[in-house]
Design a protein around this motif. Sequence first.
Motif, PDB file in Angstrom:
ATOM      1  N   ALA A   5       2.955  82.277   8.055  1.00  0.00           N
ATOM      2  CA  ALA A   5       4.000  82.915   7.260  1.00  0.00           C
ATOM      3  C   ALA A   5       3.474  83.057   5.836  1.00  0.00           C
ATOM      4  O   ALA A   5       2.895  82.126   5.290  1.00  0.00           O
ATOM      5  N   TYR A   6       3.657  84.227   5.281  1.00  0.00           N
ATOM      6  CA  TYR A   6       3.205  84.517   3.918  1.00  0.00           C
ATOM      7  C   TYR A   6       4.423  84.559   3.009  1.00  0.00           C
ATOM      8  O   TYR A   6       5.437  85.169   3.349  1.00  0.00           O
ATOM      9  N   VAL A   7       4.325  83.918   1.859  1.00  0.00           N
ATOM     10  CA  VAL A   7       5.438  83.841   0.915  1.00  0.00           C
ATOM     11  C   VAL A   7       5.137  84.752  -0.270  1.00  0.00           C
ATOM     12  O   VAL A   7       4.027  84.733  -0.813  1.00  0.00           O
ATOM     13  N   PHE A   8       6.149  85.528  -0.664  1.00  0.00           N
ATOM     14  CA  PHE A   8       5.997  86.469  -1.763  1.00  0.00           C
ATOM     15  C   PHE A   8       7.113  86.257  -2.768  1.00  0.00           C
ATOM     16  O   PHE A   8       8.274  86.096  -2.394  1.00  0.00           O
ATOM     17  N   ASP A   9       6.737  86.257  -4.051  1.00  0.00           N
ATOM     18  CA  ASP A   9       7.721  86.226  -5.132  1.00  0.00           C
ATOM     19  C   ASP A   9       8.139  87.654  -5.415  1.00  0.00           C
ATOM     20  O   ASP A   9       7.293  88.510  -5.668  1.00  0.00           O
ATOM     21  N   ILE A  10       9.425  87.901  -5.384  1.00  0.00           N
ATOM     22  CA  ILE A  10       9.955  89.220  -5.713  1.00  0.00           C
ATOM     23  C   ILE A  10      10.604  89.107  -7.087  1.00  0.00           C
ATOM     24  O   ILE A  10      11.420  88.221  -7.325  1.00  0.00           O
ATOM     25  N   LEU A  11      10.226  89.993  -7.985  1.00  0.00           N
ATOM     26  CA  LEU A  11      10.785  90.020  -9.334  1.00  0.00           C
ATOM     27  C   LEU A  11      11.254  91.434  -9.625  1.00  0.00           C
ATOM     28  O   LEU A  11      10.471  92.375  -9.543  1.00  0.00           O
ATOM     29  N   ARG A  17      14.732  87.077  -9.579  1.00  0.00           N
ATOM     30  CA  ARG A  17      13.539  86.612  -8.867  1.00  0.00           C
ATOM     31  C   ARG A  17      13.965  85.814  -7.632  1.00  0.00           C
ATOM     32  O   ARG A  17      14.894  85.040  -7.687  1.00  0.00           O
ATOM     33  N   TRP A  18      13.251  86.016  -6.538  1.00  0.00           N
ATOM     34  CA  TRP A  18      13.461  85.241  -5.324  1.00  0.00           C
ATOM     35  C   TRP A  18      12.204  85.305  -4.478  1.00  0.00           C
ATOM     36  O   TRP A  18      11.282  86.045  -4.773  1.00  0.00           O
ATOM     37  N   LYS A  19      12.170  84.500  -3.440  1.00  0.00           N
ATOM     38  CA  LYS A  19      11.017  84.462  -2.543  1.00  0.00           C
ATOM     39  C   LYS A  19      11.417  85.016  -1.180  1.00  0.00           C
ATOM     40  O   LYS A  19      12.543  84.833  -0.741  1.00  0.00           O
ATOM     41  N   VAL A  20      10.492  85.722  -0.554  1.00  0.00           N
ATOM     42  CA  VAL A  20      10.673  86.133   0.833  1.00  0.00           C
ATOM     43  C   VAL A  20       9.457  85.653   1.622  1.00  0.00           C
ATOM     44  O   VAL A  20       8.347  85.585   1.098  1.00  0.00           O
ATOM     45  N   THR A  21       9.698  85.306   2.864  1.00  0.00           N
ATOM     46  CA  THR A  21       8.638  84.856   3.758  1.00  0.00           C
ATOM     47  C   THR A  21       8.539  85.852   4.905  1.00  0.00           C
ATOM     48  O   THR A  21       9.546  86.146   5.554  1.00  0.00           O
TER      49      THR A  21
END
Length: 95
Positions: A5-11, A17-21
């Motif tokens: 699973a790859y985690v990405f910071d969304i801004l 800001r939040w994270k999606v996996t």
Amino acid sequence: TGHTAYVFDILTTNGERWKVTRRYSDFLDLDKKLKQMFGKPTRPFPPLPKKMMIGNQASKVVEERQRMLTAFLQAVLDNKILSSTDCVRKFVDIG
């Protein structure tokens, strides 16, 4: 078999800001949907990493994939047309 699973910071531009996996296969699905909707990109677009059957969980592979997936996602989000589609908004958990 396991998966990565790859985690990405969304801004957002307004500072949210939040994270999606997401899994690699999620990116393949998104790319397929976007190509069905818009065809091939008319400008250079960051490629997705190649699919691998063996060794895809090695740390070097995971790091390189994270880099390439981040570049792809950033290009999608930077494109006003692509980023406004329902499939992209769902992909990054907007609305």
